[in-house]
Design an enzyme around this catalytic site. Sequence first.
Site, short mmCIF file in Angstrom:
data_model
loop_
_atom_site.label_atom_id
_atom_site.label_comp_id
_atom_site.label_asym_id
_atom_site.label_seq_id
_atom_site.Cartn_x
_atom_site.Cartn_y
_atom_site.Cartn_z
N TRP A 96 38.43 54.39 125.12
CA TRP A 96 37.00 54.05 125.10
C TRP A 96 36.19 54.92 124.14
CZ3 TRP A 96 34.70 52.55 130.58
CH2 TRP A 96 35.29 51.33 130.98
N LYS A 97 36.81 56.00 123.64
CA LYS A 97 36.10 56.91 122.71
C LYS A 97 34.78 57.37 123.35
CE LYS A 97 38.54 54.72 118.93
NZ LYS A 97 38.59 54.35 117.51
N HIS A 105 44.26 62.23 117.94
CA HIS A 105 43.66 61.02 117.38
C HIS A 105 43.06 61.37 116.01
CE1 HIS A 105 40.99 57.63 116.75
NE2 HIS A 105 41.72 56.97 117.62
N GLY A 119 39.05 50.46 113.62
CA GLY A 119 37.66 50.01 113.64
C GLY A 119 37.24 49.21 112.42
N SER A 128 42.52 48.16 115.20
CA SER A 128 42.02 46.79 115.15
C SER A 128 42.90 45.77 115.88
CB SER A 128 41.78 46.34 113.70
OG SER A 128 40.76 47.12 113.10
N GLY A 136 41.05 50.42 120.78
CA GLY A 136 39.71 51.00 120.86
C GLY A 136 38.69 49.96 121.26
N GLY A 137 38.01 49.40 120.28
CA GLY A 137 36.89 48.49 120.54
C GLY A 137 37.19 47.38 121.52
P1 PGA Z 1 40.17 50.17 117.25
O1 PGA Z 1 40.54 51.71 117.56
O2 PGA Z 1 41.04 49.32 118.15
O3 PGA Z 1 38.72 50.06 117.58
O4 PGA Z 1 40.48 49.94 115.82
C1 PGA Z 1 41.86 52.10 117.83
C2 PGA Z 1 41.94 53.59 118.07
O5 PGA Z 1 41.29 54.36 117.35
O6 PGA Z 1 42.65 54.04 118.99
#
Ligand code: PGA
Length: 250
Positions: free
Chosen positions: A10-11, A93, A169, A209, A230-231
Amino acid sequence: MRRKLAAGNWKMNGTGHDLSELAALARAHPDPACDILICPPATLLHRAGETTADTAIAIGAQECHAEESGAHTGDISAQMILDAGARHVILGHSERRQNHGESDEDVRAKARTAMSAGLTTIICVGETLAERDAANTLDIIGGQLSGSVPDTATGENLVIAYEPIWAIGTGRVPDPAQIGEVHGFIRSRLERRFGAGVGRSVRLLYGGSVKPDNAADIFAVPDVDGALVGGASLKAADFSPIITALEASG
Ligand code: PGA
């Protein structure tokens, strides 16, 4: 046989309001054919653990300090992560390596501490676009692996996430052959260093992504044992079809 793993990072996103997404995810996957992990910000670890108690969803942290305790304002320790109810931690990361200057040595020290505390560590590696264009990808990944992974790694306490920095991202994803080349390389390096038994039992995730519409193609690549997302992990409606694609990948 490696059990597949769908991990969400989730960052720096999520407050108490977003715990409803975790509850929705748990309802959608009561008995998944893969492991599911969500790594929320540290402020949500405890509540996320409560929300997912008695569900198939595990909770992890995004970072931990190499020392057990001490004068480190703002940092959190492996014991604090365990105390909050989490059993996993993401380390190294690229956003930590870039924004906080973390070196392979730093990541290795954190991983050693996390492993000895009983946490499963997800160690991230990945090249920049300039490194890929210069045909240095495998050298970079090889160096990060030998530098960041401690000797105490086992199939239980280590997961590797291959995350090309240019794919995070951005909506850009390496093609299956590129992912397969790096994952095969990581597998052979782990087997060479830790022996076939351990090397073959470590799970290798792809990250960068991953979305519902590309997940099935990525999961069809040999030696891809899941994803670090991530997203698309922030909303159950996005993460759920990724989990389903992973389950279907067999
Ligand atoms: P993303 O991020 O799926 O938004 O590209 C992946 C990550 O940094 O773990």
